[in-house]
Design an enzyme around this catalytic site. Structure first.
Site, short mmCIF file in Angstrom:
data_model
loop_
_atom_site.label_atom_id
_atom_site.label_comp_id
_atom_site.label_asym_id
_atom_site.label_seq_id
_atom_site.Cartn_x
_atom_site.Cartn_y
_atom_site.Cartn_z
CE1 TYR A 510 -3.84 -2.12 -0.02
CE2 TYR A 510 -2.80 -3.26 1.81
CZ TYR A 510 -3.77 -3.21 0.82
OH TYR A 510 -4.65 -4.22 0.70
CB ILE B 64 -12.21 -5.23 -3.10
CG1 ILE B 64 -13.63 -4.80 -2.75
CG2 ILE B 64 -11.63 -4.31 -4.15
CD1 ILE B 64 -13.72 -3.41 -2.14
N PRO B 65 -10.51 -8.35 -4.29
CG PRO B 65 -10.60 -10.17 -5.74
CD PRO B 65 -11.46 -9.22 -4.97
CG HIS B 66 -6.38 -5.08 -3.52
ND1 HIS B 66 -7.37 -5.43 -2.64
CD2 HIS B 66 -5.36 -4.63 -2.78
CE1 HIS B 66 -6.97 -5.19 -1.40
NE2 HIS B 66 -5.74 -4.71 -1.45
N GLY B 67 -3.96 -6.30 -6.16
CA GLY B 67 -2.52 -6.51 -6.10
C GLY B 67 -1.82 -5.60 -7.08
#
Lengths: 598, 154
Positions: A510, B64-67
């Site tokens: 992040y 909300i899978p993310h990367g």
């Protein structure tokens, strides 16, 4: 026949006083005035010679009523305190309740001796009388008004006020004895030994008694409705027994209450409900009687010395005691300031001031009037400002516990399920969510006068009355769901993050900015470090655009955390803010302030 | 900026078949791989890596899978409506049937977070979620997801 009329007249006066107290509370609520103050004032006005035509001065009756009322209040305080909340608060509260009391008394004495030309013993007696925080006032004022404090802070204040009375009682009796048998003084070891016996015996009686009561309640079939009375009588029994064998009765009832409140007990809802009412009555009666005892004219004569002592107590003695006792436990300055400020004095002090009068110490009305005045000031100044102080110091949790009208039903023979009934309001979270948590089972719904079972009722609607089966431990969570107009901080939109992951991973994913030496910490360690050593439910650390939130705790360890980002959305199209130099300096300073004191 | 910046009509899957969280992620990776021309395996690994930090199931049946991917030119989203809900270890333990995947270029930083917040905000709206669950038409789904902010601002 005159005797009969006299009895009826007394009943009438008593009932009118209680009713006057209760009805005045309706007015007081509008001003947010502490209710206890109202009862005290009603008692004072009613006890004034010009109003009543006679002066109430029965010290023995006062002592008797005061003891019984205080026992009920402390027992109820224990009943409502969850063990889980005590973890981490027990040691600091213990030190504050033991060492804190003599420290406070000594500082007050040091001021009183030169100010009023008292002897050190007299000064110490005065100090001891006003040294203990009042359980009735603390329990009451911290739970009213929907204020929810950080658990560690409120737990400390509650446990302290529940356990420091024996120390204060002991010191007062000691100083009284020394004044009566002037010249003869006890050695320090003898004093410490006496005190230790009070605490050990009181604690033991409470523990054994609480244990026995739990066992009896779960074993013996009592006729319906007798459980609460049985418990109340047993609490008074334990109080009296402990006091008779030189233990602290106050400590005994508090510990017994803790035991019963924290073990599965049959009929617990009816016991708790009954004690709710009994505690109210005890508060009202105790403050009324103490008010009756005071004479406004006498009080005014001692106004100046009382204000001086109150100032020393609130601004010097209590802060010094708190700082000395809590610094080793790494409390922040803000937390210590708050704990100092909420050193509420109450009925216990007035009650303690009656001891030298009962014992016949010369000039004892000085203590009584000063103590009375101080309690008055404490309730007005400190009692009235608790919510403000909590907010100013950033110790109030955003999520306040709202008023919710719950009906609890006892399920005979059941200790791990109870039935709770709630009115369903349009603006409650349960209506917004349109779903019930898995641990709650809807049993029946009262809708428009008809009683429906869960299957035929379908979804809950506003103005329904819903009855659900819940584990007793989850009832507070259910309260929040059914509370009208209560904005549950939406969990939705938060990303669950395992508290055991390394901060380095969060940084990588992040791009959040933290100090170089924090990268190797786990998320849980990071939060604890930033919170000054220990974290609490609801702690929130904001890192630029995101915040890390503690969502679950098991004792002292963090079990659930989440990354909160939904608020970001409001400045979605705004350009990213550049951190200014001043802003960064301020942040640095704020972090320095959070570093644990060494 | 609204979700149309991340999402194309081709990236709306109206009825994804999957029996587990892992299968959902595999399916998503497979479909987006074709669109952005990056290896399916790499995408799947990135998504898995993120799930290991904690589930991206944000509650109310939404995930909300993310990367982040090094060679990705721009923020790329893909929306899938699952044929039947699967357990996603979500924050509220409810099974998930609406999935919005977000892939971000390595340097996306703040934009990545903002896009996530935006997706969460849109899917949090219960009327939007209701419409998404009620339709299997890709165009309708795409319209609901990308309608301008003002019309569904809470």
């Amino acid at each position: 026949m005159a005797q009969l009329d006299y009895a009826h007249l007394l009943l009438l006066i008593g009932a009118v006083l209680v009713l006057a107290g209760i009805l005045s509370s309706l007015i007081a609520n509008r001003f947010g005035a502490p209710l206890l103050l109202v009862f005290l004032v009603v008692g004072m006005v009613a006890g004034d010679e010009r109003v009543a035509g006679f002066k109430f001065s029965n010290l023995f009756l006062t002592y008797l009523v005061g003891s019984a009322a205080l026992a009920v209040i402390l027992f109820d305080g224990g009943l409502r305190t969850r063990f889980a909340r005590l973890k981490g608060a027990l040691a600091p509260a213990g030190v504050l309740a033991t060492l804190g009391v003599p420290i406070t008394a000594l500082v007050v004495a040091a001021a009183a001796v030169p100010l009023f030309g008292m002897s050190w013993t007299e000064g110490f007696l005065l100090g001891a009388i006003v040294a203990s925080t009042d359980a009735a006032a603390v329990f009451f004022l911290m739970r009213s008004g929907g204020l929810q404090l950080k658990p560690r802070v409120s737990a400390i204040l509650e446990v302290e006020s529940g356990t420091n009375d024996p120390v204060a009682v002991f010191l007062v009796i000691l100083a009284t004895e020394m004044l009566l048998a002037s010249g003869e003084t006890l050695g320090l070891e003898a004093i410490a030994l006496k005190l230790a016996i009070q605490i050990v015996v009181g604690g033991a009686v409470g523990y054994a008694g609480g244990y026995g009561l739990v066992w009896l309640l779960n074993k013996v079939e009592l006729p319906g409705g007798l459980h609460p009375i049985f418990v109340l009588a047993s609490a008074l029994f334990l109080f009296a027994i402990a006091a008779l064998v030189h233990g602290s009765g106050f400590l005994a009832v508090y510990v017994a209450g803790l035991m019963i409140g924290n073990k599965p007990v049959r009929a617990f809802p009816s016991i708790a409900g009954f004690h709710d009412g009994a505690t109210w009555l005890a508060q009202i009666v105790m403050f009324l009687v103490l008010g009756l005892l005071a004479s406004i004219d006498n009080l005014m004569r001692y106004a100046l010395p009382a204000v001086l002592v109150a100032a020393v107590l609130m601004l010097v003695a209590r802060p010094v005691a708190v700082a000395l006792c809590l610094t080793p436990f790494r409390f922040s300055l803000k937390e210590m300031t708050f704990v100092s400020w909420v050193g509420l004095r109450g009925a216990v002090s007035i009650f303690l001031a009656a001891i030298p009068m009962l014992a016949g110490v010369k000039g004892a009305e000085v203590y009584f009037n000063i103590a009375f005045f101080i309690v008055f000031l404490s309730l007005i100044i400190q009692g009235w400002t608790i919510p403000t102080a909590a907010r100013r110091l950033g110790l109030a949790l955003k999520r306040t516990t709202p008023e919710v009208h719950r009906v609890e039903l006892d399920l005979p023979g059941q200790t791990n399920q109870e039935m709770a009934g709630y009115p369903v309001t349009e603006d409650s979270p349960v209506m917004r969510e349109r779903a019930l948590p898995a641990w709650a089972r809807l049993v029946l719904v009262v809708r428009g006068g008809a009683i429906l079972d869960a299957a035929s009722a379908g979804d809950l609607r506003p103005n329904d009355y819903a009855y659900l089966l819940v584990p007793p431990t989850k009832v507070p969570r259910l309260d929040r769901l059914f509370a009208p107009g209560h904005e549950e901080r939406p969990v939705f939109g938060d990303l669950a993050i395992d508290p055991s992951i390394k901060m380095a991973d969060l940084v990588a994913f992040y791009g959040i900015e933290i100090e170089a030496d924090e990268v190797e910490l786990s998320l849980a360690e990071f939060i604890e470090a930033r919170e000054g050593g220990s974290a609490e439910l609801g702690d929130r650390i904001t890192l630029g655009p995101v915040s890390l939130v503690v969502r679950g705790m098991d004792g002292d360890s963090i079990t659930k955390t989440s990354l909160h980002l939904a608020d970001l959305d409001f400045d979605f199209d705004a350009p990213p803010k550049k951190a200014t130099l001043a802003g960064r300096l301020l942040k640095r300073l704020a972090r320095l302030g959070r570093k644990p004191a060494v | 900026m609204d979700l149309s910046d991340l999402l194309s009509l081709e990236a709306v899957v109206p009825a994804l078949k999957a029996n587990s969280k892992k299968q959902v992620l595999q399916e998503l990776a497979g479909r987006v791989a074709a669109q952005i021309g990056l290896p399916e395996r790499e995408i799947f690994d990135v998504l898995q890596q993120r799930e290991r930090l904690g589930s991206t199931g944000v509650g109310h049946g939404v995930a909300i899978p993310h990367g982040k991917l090094a060679r990705l030119p721009k923020l790329t989203g893909l929306f899938a409506r699952l044929e039947k809900p699967v357990d996603f270890e979500a924050i509220d333990d409810l099974p998930v049937d609406l999935v919005f995947m977000l892939l971000a270029p390595e340097g996306a930083g703040a934009d990545h977070l903002k896009a996530l917040a935006r997706i969460a905000r849109v899917l949090r709206d219960s009327s939007i979620a209701q419409k998404l669950r009620a339709s299997t038409d890709p165009v309708a789904l795409f319209t609901v997801l990308t309608q301008p902010i003002s019309s569904h601002a809470a």
